[in-house]
Design a protein around this motif. Structure first.
Motif, short mmCIF file in Angstrom:
data_model
loop_
_atom_site.label_atom_id
_atom_site.label_comp_id
_atom_site.label_asym_id
_atom_site.label_seq_id
_atom_site.Cartn_x
_atom_site.Cartn_y
_atom_site.Cartn_z
N PRO A 157 24.12 35.53 63.01
CA PRO A 157 23.05 36.12 62.88
C PRO A 157 22.70 36.52 61.48
O PRO A 157 23.64 36.93 60.74
N VAL A 158 21.46 36.25 60.98
CA VAL A 158 20.97 36.43 59.66
C VAL A 158 19.41 36.68 59.53
O VAL A 158 18.71 36.17 60.57
N ARG A 159 19.09 37.57 58.72
CA ARG A 159 17.73 37.61 58.67
C ARG A 159 17.29 37.14 57.02
O ARG A 159 18.02 37.26 56.26
N VAL A 160 16.16 36.42 57.16
CA VAL A 160 15.84 35.59 55.82
C VAL A 160 14.67 36.00 55.41
O VAL A 160 13.60 36.16 56.17
N ALA A 169 18.63 24.68 62.68
CA ALA A 169 19.11 23.64 63.62
C ALA A 169 19.83 24.27 64.85
O ALA A 169 20.61 25.08 64.65
N ASP A 170 19.64 23.62 66.11
CA ASP A 170 20.28 24.28 67.12
C ASP A 170 20.31 25.50 67.29
O ASP A 170 21.53 25.97 67.83
N CYS A 171 19.32 26.18 67.19
CA CYS A 171 19.47 27.65 67.42
C CYS A 171 18.10 28.10 67.80
O CYS A 171 17.09 27.48 67.45
N PRO A 172 17.76 29.32 68.43
CA PRO A 172 16.50 29.67 68.96
C PRO A 172 15.63 29.91 67.78
O PRO A 172 15.91 30.33 66.78
N ALA A 173 14.32 29.88 68.19
CA ALA A 173 13.26 30.09 67.31
C ALA A 173 13.55 31.78 66.70
O ALA A 173 13.72 32.47 67.46
N PRO A 174 13.18 32.22 65.62
CA PRO A 174 13.33 33.40 65.14
C PRO A 174 12.34 34.27 65.57
O PRO A 174 11.10 33.83 65.87
N SER A 175 12.55 35.59 65.54
CA SER A 175 11.63 36.54 65.69
C SER A 175 11.40 37.29 64.55
O SER A 175 11.90 37.12 63.38
N GLN A 176 10.41 38.18 64.30
CA GLN A 176 10.03 38.53 63.08
C GLN A 176 10.39 40.13 62.98
O GLN A 176 10.34 40.74 64.08
N HIS A 177 11.18 40.32 62.03
CA HIS A 177 11.85 41.70 61.74
C HIS A 177 10.81 42.46 60.70
O HIS A 177 10.90 41.80 59.38
N PHE A 178 10.49 43.71 60.73
CA PHE A 178 9.71 44.44 59.77
C PHE A 178 10.57 45.67 59.30
O PHE A 178 11.25 46.19 60.26
N ASP A 179 10.82 45.88 57.97
CA ASP A 179 11.42 46.80 57.47
C ASP A 179 11.02 48.23 58.00
O ASP A 179 9.87 48.51 58.08
N TYR A 205 12.64 37.02 58.80
CA TYR A 205 12.66 35.97 59.98
C TYR A 205 14.11 36.65 60.49
O TYR A 205 15.08 36.35 59.77
N ASP A 206 14.33 36.67 61.87
CA ASP A 206 15.36 37.03 62.26
C ASP A 206 16.14 36.07 63.29
O ASP A 206 15.46 35.84 64.39
N PHE A 207 17.12 35.46 63.09
CA PHE A 207 17.87 34.66 63.65
C PHE A 207 19.12 35.04 64.57
O PHE A 207 19.96 35.89 63.88
N THR A 208 19.29 34.68 65.64
CA THR A 208 20.42 35.25 66.31
C THR A 208 20.94 33.76 67.17
O THR A 208 20.57 32.73 67.44
N GLY A 209 22.29 34.04 67.66
CA GLY A 209 22.66 32.99 68.48
C GLY A 209 23.38 32.12 67.75
O GLY A 209 23.55 32.27 66.44
N ALA A 210 23.96 30.89 68.23
CA ALA A 210 24.68 29.90 67.35
C ALA A 210 23.65 28.93 66.64
O ALA A 210 22.47 28.68 67.08
N GLY A 211 24.31 28.06 65.60
CA GLY A 211 23.19 27.03 65.08
C GLY A 211 23.43 27.24 63.44
O GLY A 211 24.31 27.96 63.11
#
Length: 259
Positions: A157-160, A169-179, A205-211
């Motif tokens: 998991p990472v926010r960018v 690659a090989d992970c779900p599309a991100p959701s948006q995270h607001f401060d 952009y908030d990424f979760t899962g594998a990838g």
């Protein structure tokens, strides 16, 4: 031409790399062409045809490549800005002085910012992502992408910062995270006020899962004119009140960019 103590050596077509950056040059990449290659228009800066032959650069509308394009390139919005290179030889690509790297997909699924994608093998299939400004490559093969500075690979998991994002690659599309601070300001503001986010410190952009997530080491995002085209298509579905609201939002964003 000014003389220097150690002038650069001219390129020798007999010693060009088959699939690599030019020696000591991260900004130009050499592909050994042996089959069809999808290329973004304007990315070719030079080529050497093998054996006195020729290399053809055909628009996606050409009848000779129409069947392959129909099965491998599923993004009409971007079709006017791509060509298919065919022939035998070496093609050298560049992109406004940005770093260029090659990546391999093995039965993979990678989504990349359209402005960063320079070329890909015809063995890969390209589709338009549901996220504006991004394209998805599926299958097995090589592709080339540019970036503002070297690319960094991170795992969720990472926010960018959206402006630093090259693709994933090989992970779900991100959701948006607001401060939380920005959201508190927004929720406490008067109804009808317009707010915009101006940096990755306010919206991520908030990424979760594998990838794997690909980031460039700079926030200098490459502008993509196709995003405007996509928005133009959506605007036609809006009514007068919605258009007036959208006009206010655009004016607000323009004022922020001028500050």
């Amino acid at each position: 031409m000014n003389a220097t103590a150690n002038p650069p050596q001219p390129l020798d077509p007999r010693t060009l790399p088959d699939h690599d950056n030019l020696p000591d040059n991260a900004y130009a990449y050499c592909v050994r062409l042996t089959g069809p290659l999808f290329m973004q228009t304007g990315s070719m800066i030079a080529y050497y045809a093998a054996g006195g032959g020729t290399i053809r650069f055909e628009p996606l509308t050409a009848s000779s490549v129409a069947g392959m394009v129909a099965s491998r390139f599923s993004s009409p919005l971007y079709s006017r800005d791509w060509v298919v290179a065919n022939g035998q030889g070496h093609v050298i690509l560049g992109d406004r002085g940005y770093d260029i790297n090659s990546y391999d997909l093995d039965e993979g699924n990678l989504t990349v910012r359209a402005a960063n994608l320079l070329a890909f093998d015809a063995t890969l299939e390209l589709k338009e992502s549901i996220i504006p400004g991004f394209l998805t490559l599926i299958g097995t093969g090589k592709f080339l992408a540019s970036s503002s500075g070297p690319v960094i690979f991170v795992e969720p998991p990472v926010r960018v910062d959206p402006e630093a994002l090259v693709g994933w690659a090989d992970c779900p599309a991100p959701s948006q995270h607001f401060d939380a601070g920005w959201m508190g300001h927004f929720l406490g503001a008067a109804r009808g006020a317009l707010f915009g986010t101006r940096s990755g410190e306010e919206r991520q952009y908030d990424f979760t899962g594998a990838g794997t997530v690909l980031l460039q080491s700079s926030e200098r995002m490459l502008e993509d004119p196709h995003v405007v085209r996509r928005l133009e298509g959506e605007v036609r579905q809006l009514g007068p009140n919605q258009l007036q609201h959208l006009s206010s939002v655009v004016q607000s964003q323009l004022q922020q960019h001028r500050q």
